[in-house]
Write a protein that holds these residues in place. Structure first.
Motif, PDB file in Angstrom:
ATOM      1  N   ARG A  60    -134.452  -2.333  47.095  1.00  0.00           N
ATOM      2  CA  ARG A  60    -135.607  -1.890  46.123  1.00  0.00           C
ATOM      3  C   ARG A  60    -134.955  -1.412  45.019  1.00  0.00           C
ATOM      4  O   ARG A  60    -135.220  -1.792  43.841  1.00  0.00           O
ATOM      5  CB  ARG A  60    -136.863  -1.369  46.697  1.00  0.00           C
ATOM      6  CG  ARG A  60    -137.681  -2.366  47.527  1.00  0.00           C
ATOM      7  CD  ARG A  60    -139.165  -1.705  47.707  1.00  0.00           C
ATOM      8  NE  ARG A  60    -139.041  -0.418  48.211  1.00  0.00           N
ATOM      9  CZ  ARG A  60    -138.740  -0.074  49.458  1.00  0.00           C
ATOM     10  NH1 ARG A  60    -138.895  -1.275  50.584  1.00  0.00           N
ATOM     11  NH2 ARG A  60    -139.013   1.194  50.135  1.00  0.00           N
ATOM     12  N   PHE A  61    -134.144  -0.064  45.126  1.00  0.00           N
ATOM     13  CA  PHE A  61    -133.703   0.570  44.185  1.00  0.00           C
ATOM     14  C   PHE A  61    -132.668  -0.300  43.317  1.00  0.00           C
ATOM     15  O   PHE A  61    -132.723  -0.350  42.354  1.00  0.00           O
ATOM     16  CB  PHE A  61    -132.923   1.768  44.938  1.00  0.00           C
ATOM     17  CG  PHE A  61    -132.140   2.450  43.914  1.00  0.00           C
ATOM     18  CD1 PHE A  61    -132.516   3.293  42.892  1.00  0.00           C
ATOM     19  CD2 PHE A  61    -130.705   2.025  43.976  1.00  0.00           C
ATOM     20  CE1 PHE A  61    -131.743   3.905  42.100  1.00  0.00           C
ATOM     21  CE2 PHE A  61    -129.704   2.811  42.959  1.00  0.00           C
ATOM     22  CZ  PHE A  61    -130.250   3.727  42.006  1.00  0.00           C
ATOM     23  N   GLU A  63    -132.343  -3.684  43.112  1.00  0.00           N
ATOM     24  CA  GLU A  63    -132.908  -4.763  42.120  1.00  0.00           C
ATOM     25  C   GLU A  63    -133.877  -4.133  40.985  1.00  0.00           C
ATOM     26  O   GLU A  63    -133.652  -4.638  39.875  1.00  0.00           O
ATOM     27  CB  GLU A  63    -133.940  -5.427  43.110  1.00  0.00           C
ATOM     28  CG  GLU A  63    -133.444  -6.119  44.172  1.00  0.00           C
ATOM     29  CD  GLU A  63    -133.039  -7.505  43.573  1.00  0.00           C
ATOM     30  OE1 GLU A  63    -133.319  -7.964  42.698  1.00  0.00           O
ATOM     31  OE2 GLU A  63    -131.649  -7.838  43.898  1.00  0.00           O
ATOM     32  N   THR A  64    -134.292  -2.629  41.056  1.00  0.00           N
ATOM     33  CA  THR A  64    -135.031  -2.233  40.009  1.00  0.00           C
ATOM     34  C   THR A  64    -134.036  -1.486  39.030  1.00  0.00           C
ATOM     35  O   THR A  64    -134.324  -1.853  37.879  1.00  0.00           O
ATOM     36  CB  THR A  64    -135.918  -1.021  40.573  1.00  0.00           C
ATOM     37  OG1 THR A  64    -136.809  -1.533  41.585  1.00  0.00           O
ATOM     38  CG2 THR A  64    -136.604  -0.322  39.263  1.00  0.00           C
ATOM     39  N   MET A  65    -133.009  -0.951  39.249  1.00  0.00           N
ATOM     40  CA  MET A  65    -132.167  -0.078  38.610  1.00  0.00           C
ATOM     41  C   MET A  65    -130.999  -1.177  37.975  1.00  0.00           C
ATOM     42  O   MET A  65    -130.801  -1.041  36.966  1.00  0.00           O
ATOM     43  CB  MET A  65    -131.315   1.238  39.436  1.00  0.00           C
ATOM     44  CG  MET A  65    -130.591   1.805  38.517  1.00  0.00           C
ATOM     45  SD  MET A  65    -131.247   3.278  37.773  1.00  0.00           S
ATOM     46  CE  MET A  65    -129.822   4.106  37.341  1.00  0.00           C
TER      47      MET A  65
END
Length: 127
Positions: A60-61, A63-65
């Motif tokens: 998740r990190f 993909e987001t960052m």
């Protein structure tokens, strides 16, 4: 909290070193997002490994960052050419300072364990 706990329990860091390693991991990620290329320090790498181990959180990190999964390419003798393309002689700590990141913990970026120093000496002898 997960990273802090993991670093304390599995890497035997004290609370302060664990927290400083996590802060410097965030600085390292900022550098990568800014297209800097370089290696993390030993302590930052331990925090990165701890982050990766919680795969849902790390995915998740990433993909987001970064908009994609951020891979970790470990060094080993078989990938020297590929690693050399990604890293130059300027330490990542210096690159991050030049990027404008202030108040970095130099100890986190320069600390080398006895095991790491011994491995580095062995690698130099092989070359």
């Amino acid at each position: 909290m997960y990273l802090n706990e993991r670093l304390q329990l599995h890497e035997h860091m004290n609370k302060e070193d664990a927290l400083n390693s996590i802060i410097e991991l965030e600085n390292f990620y900022t550098g990568l997002k800014s297209k800097l290329r370089g290696s993390p320090s030993e302590m930052v790498d331990k925090a990165w490994h701890a982050h990766i181990l919680n795969t849902p959180m790390y995915f998740r990190f990433s993909e987001t960052m970064f908009g994609k999964y951020l891979h970790h390419l470990p060094f080993w003798s078989g990938n020297r050419e590929q690693a050399a393309e990604l890293v130059d002689d300027i330490p990542m700590f210096e690159k991050l300072k030049a990027l404008g990141i202030e108040n970095m913990n130099e100890t986190v970026w320069t600390y080398r364990s006895e095991k790491k120093m011994a491995n580095d000496l062995q690698s130099e002898r092989i070359e």
